[in-house]
Each structure stands twice: as structure tokens, then as C-alpha cells.
Design a protein around this motif. Structure first.
Motif, PDB file in Angstrom:
ATOM      1  N   ASN A  89       0.875  -1.170   0.000  1.00  0.00           N
ATOM      2  CA  ASN A  89       0.000   0.000   0.000  1.00  0.00           C
ATOM      3  C   ASN A  89       0.916   1.225   0.000  1.00  0.00           C
ATOM      4  OD1 ASN A  89      -2.298  -1.643   0.253  1.00  0.00           O
ATOM      5  ND2 ASN A  89      -2.105  -1.662   2.481  1.00  0.00           N
ATOM      6  N   ASN A  90       0.879   2.010  -1.064  1.00  0.00           N
ATOM      7  CA  ASN A  90       1.831   3.111  -1.217  1.00  0.00           C
ATOM      8  C   ASN A  90       1.098   4.438  -1.362  1.00  0.00           C
ATOM      9  OD1 ASN A  90       4.697   3.882  -1.601  1.00  0.00           O
ATOM     10  ND2 ASN A  90       3.935   4.602  -3.565  1.00  0.00           N
ATOM     11  N   GLY A  91       1.298   5.323  -0.388  1.00  0.00           N
ATOM     12  CA  GLY A  91       0.696   6.652  -0.448  1.00  0.00           C
ATOM     13  C   GLY A  91      -0.766   6.658  -0.029  1.00  0.00           C
ATOM     14  N   ASP A  92      -1.322   7.854   0.040  1.00  0.00           N
ATOM     15  CA  ASP A  92      -2.680   8.031   0.570  1.00  0.00           C
ATOM     16  C   ASP A  92      -3.713   7.206  -0.196  1.00  0.00           C
ATOM     17  OD1 ASP A  92      -1.773   9.735   2.505  1.00  0.00           O
ATOM     18  OD2 ASP A  92      -2.327  11.568   1.417  1.00  0.00           O
ATOM     19  N   GLU A  93      -3.746   7.343  -1.508  1.00  0.00           N
ATOM     20  CA  GLU A  93      -4.768   6.625  -2.271  1.00  0.00           C
ATOM     21  C   GLU A  93      -4.460   5.143  -2.380  1.00  0.00           C
ATOM     22  OE1 GLU A  93      -6.244   8.324  -5.881  1.00  0.00           O
ATOM     23  OE2 GLU A  93      -6.884  10.164  -4.867  1.00  0.00           O
ATOM     24  N   GLY A  94      -3.224   4.781  -2.069  1.00  0.00           N
ATOM     25  CA  GLY A  94      -2.881   3.361  -1.991  1.00  0.00           C
ATOM     26  C   GLY A  94      -3.301   2.730  -0.679  1.00  0.00           C
ATOM     27  N   GLY A  95      -3.805   3.557   0.240  1.00  0.00           N
ATOM     28  CA  GLY A  95      -4.269   3.032   1.516  1.00  0.00           C
ATOM     29  C   GLY A  95      -3.167   2.844   2.542  1.00  0.00           C
ATOM     30  N   GLN A  96      -2.017   3.480   2.328  1.00  0.00           N
ATOM     31  CA  GLN A  96      -0.911   3.332   3.276  1.00  0.00           C
ATOM     32  C   GLN A  96      -1.214   4.085   4.572  1.00  0.00           C
ATOM     33  OE1 GLN A  96       2.857   4.741   1.803  1.00  0.00           O
ATOM     34  NE2 GLN A  96       3.996   3.952   3.554  1.00  0.00           N
ATOM     35  N   GLU A  97      -1.027   3.386   5.683  1.00  0.00           N
ATOM     36  CA  GLU A  97      -1.265   4.000   6.995  1.00  0.00           C
ATOM     37  C   GLU A  97       0.037   4.242   7.751  1.00  0.00           C
ATOM     38  OE1 GLU A  97      -4.022   1.452   9.001  1.00  0.00           O
ATOM     39  OE2 GLU A  97      -5.694   2.040   7.709  1.00  0.00           O
ATOM     40  N   VAL A  98       0.969   3.314   7.652  1.00  0.00           N
ATOM     41  CA  VAL A  98       2.236   3.455   8.381  1.00  0.00           C
ATOM     42  C   VAL A  98       3.302   3.936   7.387  1.00  0.00           C
ATOM     43  CG1 VAL A  98       4.002   2.278   9.724  1.00  0.00           C
ATOM     44  CG2 VAL A  98       1.585   1.641  10.002  1.00  0.00           C
ATOM     45  N   PRO A  99       3.906   5.114   7.637  1.00  0.00           N
ATOM     46  CA  PRO A  99       4.846   5.691   6.669  1.00  0.00           C
ATOM     47  C   PRO A  99       6.234   5.069   6.754  1.00  0.00           C
ATOM     48  CG  PRO A  99       4.611   7.171   8.524  1.00  0.00           C
ATOM     49  CD  PRO A  99       3.669   6.013   8.781  1.00  0.00           C
ATOM     50  N   HIS A 100       6.269   3.761   6.586  1.00  0.00           N
ATOM     51  CA  HIS A 100       7.513   2.983   6.615  1.00  0.00           C
ATOM     52  C   HIS A 100       7.263   1.827   5.650  1.00  0.00           C
ATOM     53  CE1 HIS A 100      10.966   1.202   9.234  1.00  0.00           C
ATOM     54  NE2 HIS A 100      10.777   0.373   8.227  1.00  0.00           N
ATOM     55  N   LEU A 101       7.881   1.918   4.472  1.00  0.00           N
ATOM     56  CA  LEU A 101       7.627   0.943   3.409  1.00  0.00           C
ATOM     57  C   LEU A 101       7.633  -0.490   3.937  1.00  0.00           C
ATOM     58  CD1 LEU A 101       7.309   0.620   0.310  1.00  0.00           C
ATOM     59  CD2 LEU A 101       9.792   0.386   0.206  1.00  0.00           C
ATOM     60  N   HIS A 102       6.621  -1.266   3.541  1.00  0.00           N
ATOM     61  CA  HIS A 102       6.505  -2.649   4.008  1.00  0.00           C
ATOM     62  C   HIS A 102       5.690  -3.452   3.019  1.00  0.00           C
ATOM     63  CE1 HIS A 102       3.161  -0.296   5.629  1.00  0.00           C
ATOM     64  NE2 HIS A 102       2.429  -1.392   5.529  1.00  0.00           N
ATOM     65  N   ILE A 103       5.912  -4.750   3.044  1.00  0.00           N
ATOM     66  CA  ILE A 103       5.205  -5.679   2.161  1.00  0.00           C
ATOM     67  C   ILE A 103       4.244  -6.515   2.999  1.00  0.00           C
ATOM     68  CG2 ILE A 103       5.463  -7.646   0.591  1.00  0.00           C
ATOM     69  CD1 ILE A 103       8.334  -6.639   0.033  1.00  0.00           C
ATOM     70  N   HIS A 104       2.972  -6.488   2.615  1.00  0.00           N
ATOM     71  CA  HIS A 104       1.988  -7.391   3.232  1.00  0.00           C
ATOM     72  C   HIS A 104       2.054  -8.744   2.533  1.00  0.00           C
ATOM     73  CE1 HIS A 104      -0.656  -4.270   5.245  1.00  0.00           C
ATOM     74  NE2 HIS A 104       0.013  -3.501   4.411  1.00  0.00           N
ATOM     75  N   VAL A 105       1.944  -9.809   3.284  1.00  0.00           N
ATOM     76  CA  VAL A 105       1.748 -11.150   2.720  1.00  0.00           C
ATOM     77  C   VAL A 105       0.472 -11.720   3.327  1.00  0.00           C
ATOM     78  CG1 VAL A 105       2.675 -13.478   2.427  1.00  0.00           C
ATOM     79  CG2 VAL A 105       4.221 -11.501   2.389  1.00  0.00           C
ATOM     80  N   LEU A 106      -0.457 -12.105   2.451  1.00  0.00           N
ATOM     81  CA  LEU A 106      -1.762 -12.611   2.884  1.00  0.00           C
ATOM     82  C   LEU A 106      -2.019 -13.963   2.241  1.00  0.00           C
ATOM     83  CD1 LEU A 106      -2.521  -9.260   1.833  1.00  0.00           C
ATOM     84  CD2 LEU A 106      -3.954  -9.826   3.791  1.00  0.00           C
ATOM     85  N   GLY A 107      -2.618 -14.859   3.001  1.00  0.00           N
ATOM     86  CA  GLY A 107      -2.962 -16.156   2.438  1.00  0.00           C
ATOM     87  C   GLY A 107      -3.695 -17.015   3.442  1.00  0.00           C
ATOM     88  N   GLY A 108      -3.817 -18.280   3.081  1.00  0.00           N
ATOM     89  CA  GLY A 108      -4.504 -19.230   3.950  1.00  0.00           C
ATOM     90  C   GLY A 108      -5.953 -19.433   3.589  1.00  0.00           C
ATOM     91  N   LYS A 109      -6.419 -18.791   2.531  1.00  0.00           N
ATOM     92  CA  LYS A 109      -7.759 -19.022   1.987  1.00  0.00           C
ATOM     93  C   LYS A 109      -7.730 -18.599   0.520  1.00  0.00           C
ATOM     94  CE  LYS A 109      -9.782 -14.479   2.956  1.00  0.00           C
ATOM     95  NZ  LYS A 109     -10.872 -13.726   3.618  1.00  0.00           N
ATOM     96  N   GLN A 110      -8.797 -18.905  -0.214  1.00  0.00           N
ATOM     97  CA  GLN A 110      -8.878 -18.453  -1.602  1.00  0.00           C
ATOM     98  C   GLN A 110      -9.138 -16.952  -1.617  1.00  0.00           C
ATOM     99  OE1 GLN A 110      -8.401 -20.206  -4.657  1.00  0.00           O
ATOM    100  NE2 GLN A 110      -8.269 -18.044  -5.223  1.00  0.00           N
ATOM    101  N   LEU A 111      -8.192 -16.178  -2.116  1.00  0.00           N
ATOM    102  CA  LEU A 111      -8.341 -14.728  -2.178  1.00  0.00           C
ATOM    103  C   LEU A 111      -9.062 -14.322  -3.455  1.00  0.00           C
ATOM    104  CD1 LEU A 111      -4.759 -13.795  -0.944  1.00  0.00           C
ATOM    105  CD2 LEU A 111      -6.862 -13.869   0.404  1.00  0.00           C
ATOM    106  N   LYS A 112      -9.818 -13.243  -3.370  1.00  0.00           N
ATOM    107  CA  LYS A 112     -10.583 -12.734  -4.512  1.00  0.00           C
ATOM    108  C   LYS A 112      -9.835 -11.597  -5.197  1.00  0.00           C
ATOM    109  CE  LYS A 112     -14.259 -15.184  -3.411  1.00  0.00           C
ATOM    110  NZ  LYS A 112     -13.941 -16.602  -3.507  1.00  0.00           N
ATOM    111  N   TRP A 113     -10.150 -11.388  -6.459  1.00  0.00           N
ATOM    112  CA  TRP A 113      -9.601 -10.263  -7.199  1.00  0.00           C
ATOM    113  C   TRP A 113     -10.695  -9.691  -8.081  1.00  0.00           C
ATOM    114  CZ3 TRP A 113      -5.237  -7.796  -6.311  1.00  0.00           C
ATOM    115  CH2 TRP A 113      -4.850  -6.790  -7.226  1.00  0.00           C
ATOM    116  N   PRO A 114     -10.886  -8.375  -8.138  1.00  0.00           N
ATOM    117  CA  PRO A 114     -10.129  -7.337  -7.440  1.00  0.00           C
ATOM    118  C   PRO A 114     -10.439  -7.283  -5.946  1.00  0.00           C
ATOM    119  CG  PRO A 114     -11.950  -6.331  -8.643  1.00  0.00           C
ATOM    120  CD  PRO A 114     -11.942  -7.792  -9.023  1.00  0.00           C
ATOM    121  N   PRO A 115      -9.525  -6.716  -5.170  1.00  0.00           N
ATOM    122  CA  PRO A 115      -9.678  -6.731  -3.716  1.00  0.00           C
ATOM    123  C   PRO A 115     -10.657  -5.690  -3.206  1.00  0.00           C
ATOM    124  CG  PRO A 115      -7.639  -5.633  -4.303  1.00  0.00           C
ATOM    125  CD  PRO A 115      -8.242  -6.150  -5.587  1.00  0.00           C
ATOM    126  N   CYS A 116     -11.078  -4.747  -4.050  1.00  0.00           N
ATOM    127  CA  CYS A 116     -11.979  -3.698  -3.556  1.00  0.00           C
ATOM    128  C   CYS A 116     -12.837  -3.174  -4.700  1.00  0.00           C
ATOM    129  CB  CYS A 116     -11.173  -2.554  -2.940  1.00  0.00           C
ATOM    130  SG  CYS A 116      -9.905  -1.935  -4.023  1.00  0.00           S
TER     131      CYS A 116
END
Ligand code: 5GP
Length: 116
Positions: A89-116
Motif C-alpha cells: 500500500n503506497n501513499g494516501d490513495e494506496g491506503g498506506q497508513e504506516v509511513p515505513h515501506l513494508h510488504i503485506h503477505v496474505l494467504g490461507g484461503k482463496q483470495l478474490k480479485w479485485p480486492p476492492c
């Protein structure tokens, strides 16, 4: 970021063990810990120890690549053998909340696309 004399952000406090987190990995340049508000059965964050507020100021493409390799290693350790999603999530419209670059990893179920 502390390296920008703006004080520590929440991830820097986690890196410095000033606030607790559930760590999954640490090396010289990165940490991995579980997201406090998981959006999937497995949700963790890959965080460089050096603070870059956002991608626009990232100057180390090799680090980004190594963080991705760490993401994959921990994903496999966490049992994500059937796949997972990586998100920045990068920048305001990217939904970034913590101003320290980071990579989310999500899994453990069937994920949908698009996410929103
Ligand atoms: P962003 O929206 O900046 O990409 O994501 C920040 C993420 O950090 C969110 O998913 C949020 O749940 C997580 N987070 C925020 N504060 C803390 C914390 O104190 N501990 C942990 N483990 N995760 C946090």
C-alpha cells in the motif's frame, strides 16, 4: 523515520523491541512480524529495518528484491504452499497508513480479485 529526524514510527519501535510483536523472521536488514489486524488467516508484514516512508524515496532495488525473497521464505514456513498475495500500500490513495515501506503477505484461503 528516525533516519530523517522525524522520530520513530510504530514499525521502528517494533524493530527496536519497544513495543511487542509476533516475530516470524529477522536478519540484518529486515524483520517479519504478524499483522495486528489480520485480513486473512495468515497475514504478516515484511519490513526493512531502514525506514523509507514510501516507494518514491526507495533507492535500493536490491533490497526490494531481497524482501520479496524473505516474503516467500516465510510464506512457505507459514504453510502457504498453495499460494499467497503480496501487497504494498503506497501513499494516501494506496491506503498506506504506516509511513515505513513494508510488504503485506496474505494467504490461507482463496483470495478474490479485485480486492476492492
Ligand atoms: P498499511 O496500510 O500502512 O499498508 O498497513 C499497515 C499495517 O500495519 C496494517 O495492516 C495494520 O494492521 C498494521 N499495524 C499497525 N500497527 C501495528 C502494530 O502496532 N503491530 C502490528 N503487528 N501491526 C500493526
Amino acid at each position: 523515520c528516525r533516519n530523517m529526524s522525524e522520530g520513530k514510527n510504530i514499525f521502528e519501535k517494533i524493530i527496536d523491541r519497544e513495543i511487542p510483536a509476533s516475530f516470524l523472521h529477522e536478519d540484518e536488514e529486515s524483520v517479519v512480524f504478524k499483522d495486528i489486524n489480520p485480513q486473512a488467516p495468515v497475514h504478516f508484514l515484511v519490513v526493512p529495518k531502514k525506514c523509507y516512508p514510501k516507494l518514491e524515496v526507495m533507492d535500493d532495488p536490491g533490497l526490494i528484491g531481497r524482501l520479496m525473497m524473505v516474503a516467500n521464505k516465510v510464506a512457505k514456513e507459514q504453510g502457504l504452499v498453495k499460494g499467497y498475495r503480496v501487497v504494498i500500500n503506497n501513499g494516501d490513495e494506496g491506503g498506506q497508513e504506516v509511513p515505513h515501506l513494508h510488504i503485506h503477505v496474505l494467504g490461507g484461503k482463496q483470495l478474490k480479485w479485485p480486492p476492492c
